[in-house]
Design an enzyme around this catalytic site. Structure first.
Site, PDB file in Angstrom:
ATOM      1  N   ALA A 145       8.737   3.984   1.691  1.00  0.00           N
ATOM      2  CA  ALA A 145       8.416   2.733   0.842  1.00  0.00           C
ATOM      3  C   ALA A 145       6.737   2.751   1.272  1.00  0.00           C
ATOM      4  O   ALA A 145       6.358   3.577   2.348  1.00  0.00           O
ATOM      5  CB  ALA A 145       8.897   1.582   1.268  1.00  0.00           C
ATOM      6  N   LYS A 146       6.051   1.736   0.617  1.00  0.00           N
ATOM      7  CA  LYS A 146       4.763   1.374   1.110  1.00  0.00           C
ATOM      8  C   LYS A 146       4.521   0.181   0.590  1.00  0.00           C
ATOM      9  O   LYS A 146       4.952  -0.120  -0.599  1.00  0.00           O
ATOM     10  CB  LYS A 146       3.817   2.664   0.544  1.00  0.00           C
ATOM     11  CG  LYS A 146       2.467   2.707   1.463  1.00  0.00           C
ATOM     12  CD  LYS A 146       2.635   3.185   2.673  1.00  0.00           C
ATOM     13  CE  LYS A 146       1.199   3.036   3.450  1.00  0.00           C
ATOM     14  NZ  LYS A 146       1.340   4.016   4.885  1.00  0.00           N
TER      15      LYS A 146
END
Ligand code: NAD
Length: 410
Positions: free
Chosen positions: A101-102
């Site tokens: 994720a980011k």
């Protein structure tokens, strides 16, 4: 070509090698969730400041999603999507039980007061708290964020969900943080550089290094290079740079940078720009700042024989091709800078088991995992006669593809 297409090129090269079907490719490239939120806060002068926050949850086939939180003016949908995807392959390369994720906020954090930064972070948590958590998606520091931001994040998250220190990593030691987390990415970069030269029958000791960036990753990379006997000859940061062909005194420079807002003007050195840094006569170039720095324009300038990518996504595919043609060996970001997420994993494990591991143990575990990942990538590269980047992608996406197939789709 946008960032998303660029990183897809690396993916497809490895997916061709693994003969992954088009359907599985589409499944693996499509983010599971892609969220954009409005963040309105009261500024110190009484005005209302409005910002945009992003969180992309790319893939959870191998476990809860993990990825940094970036505060930078250039944060946008494409950048966050690209970096989320890189996290999926990276966690797989070092074999952590995570997906990728980011997140980020489009803001120049230095333009805000500490109070404004805290209110912005808390507002972001208000907007996304129901989609993140220890079993779903665990943020960590990245550019423009640090342990203090993680502490605010955890505090706000706990207002909704109760005691949950594993909701975020990279926290201060006093708040369930992990020994050695702050140094971990830089330490991992140097472990990988050391292993590279070891595999080549050479030594990191005595090698000349040029380094872009002197923030969290760059400064610890310089520290550990110095400790292992490498000679750092040039460094740049956002304000300027310094060079000395005989080697910069890293402990003194670190103190100097703290009081002088950067490395520029370090006594006994000459100034250097980013372009000159790339063209520095040295053995090893380490980009440890922004993405997209090594391009078709800057790659031909590079004199180093080796590039170790401490930054995320620092090399465009055109530059990667130029390096390949010129015989410059590139250790890719998804392997080289995985030390940060590895120690984040150690922090998460300790938080969930309510234990505290000593620094020596963390460092030994990190060294072992990074070396194992390097050796696995090196072996694929040798056996299949592919670049280290393609080999790392083959290892990473191969593991994700296997988990995806085994899980099935209901
Ligand atoms: P940071 O904010 O602590 O430091 C960034 C550094 O880059 C600063 O020294 C800044 O002056 C410099 N910089 C910014 N613009 C520049 C420019 N135009 N030219 C030269 N230098 C410039 O960020 P960080 O945490 O050290 O992250 C650096 C890179 O490493 C990023 O690409 C990040 O995604 C990656 N990374 C960070 C971690 C982590 O644990 N912090 C983990 C993996 C990867």
């Amino acid at each position: 070509m946008n960032n998303l297409n660029k990183s897809d090129i690396y993916f497809h090269t490895a997916a061709d090698h693994l003969q992954i079907s088009d359907r599985i490719r589409t499944l693996m490239l499509t983010p599971e969730r892609d969220v954009k939120v409005q963040l309105a806060i009261r500024l110190d002068n009484g005005e209302i400041g409005t910002f945009i926050g992003y969180r992309v949850q790319h893939d959870s086939a191998r476990g809860p999603m993990k990825g940094g939180l970036r505060y930078h003016p250039q944060v946008d949908d494409e950048e966050v999507r690209t970096l989320a995807q890189l996290m999926t392959w990276k966690t797989a390369v070092v074999d952590l039980p995570y997906g990728g994720a980011k997140g980020g906020i489009a803001v120049e954090p230095r333009s805000l007061s500490k109070g404004e930064l805290e209110r912005l972070t808390r507002k972001f948590v208000d907007q996304i708290h129901d989609m993140v958590g220890p079993d779903t998606d665990i943020p960590a520091p990245d550019m423009g964020t640090n342990g203090q931001v993680m502490a605010w994040f955890m505090n706000q998250y706990q207002k909704y969900h109760g005691f949950q220190p594993a909701c975020v990593t990279g926290k201060p030691l006093e708040l369930h943080g992990c020994e050695g987390r702050e140094e971990a990415t830089g330490r991992g970069v140097v472990i990988i550089a050391d292993r590279l030269f070891h595999q080549l029958g050479q030594s990191l000791k005595g090698k000349k290094v040029a380094l872009q960036g002197f923030g969290n990753v760059g400064s610890f990379t310089a520290k550990f290079l110095h400790e292992r006997g490498a000679i750092v000859v040039a460094i740049t940061d956002v304000r300027g740079g310094c060079q000395n062909p005989a080697g910069l005194d890293i402990p003194e420079l670190t103190e100097y940078a703290k009081t002088n807002n950067g490395v520029q003007g370090f006594p006994g050195s000459e100034p250097v720009t980013n372009e000159q840094l790339f063209a520095t006569k040295c053995d090893l170039l380490i980009p440890a700042a922004l993405g997209g720095q090594l391009t078709k324009d800057t790659a031909p300038l590079v004199k180093a024989k080796y590039v170790v990518e401490a930054a995320n996504d620092p090399t465009t595919p055109e530059a990667d091709e130029i390096f390949h043609e010129r015989g410059i060996l590139v250790v890719p970001d998804i392997l080289a800078n995985a030390g940060g997420v590895t120690v984040s994993y150690f922090e998460w494990v300790q938080n969930r088991s309510v234990v505290h591991w000593p620094l020596d143990e963390i460092r030994a575990k990190l060294e072992q995992r990074m070396n194992a990942a390097f050796d696995a990538v090196w072996q694929i590269s040798q056996q299949s006669n592919v670049t280290l980047r393609t080999a790392a992608y083959v290892l990473g996406i191969g593991r994700v593809a296997k988990a995806t197939e085994l899980s099935g789709v209901s």
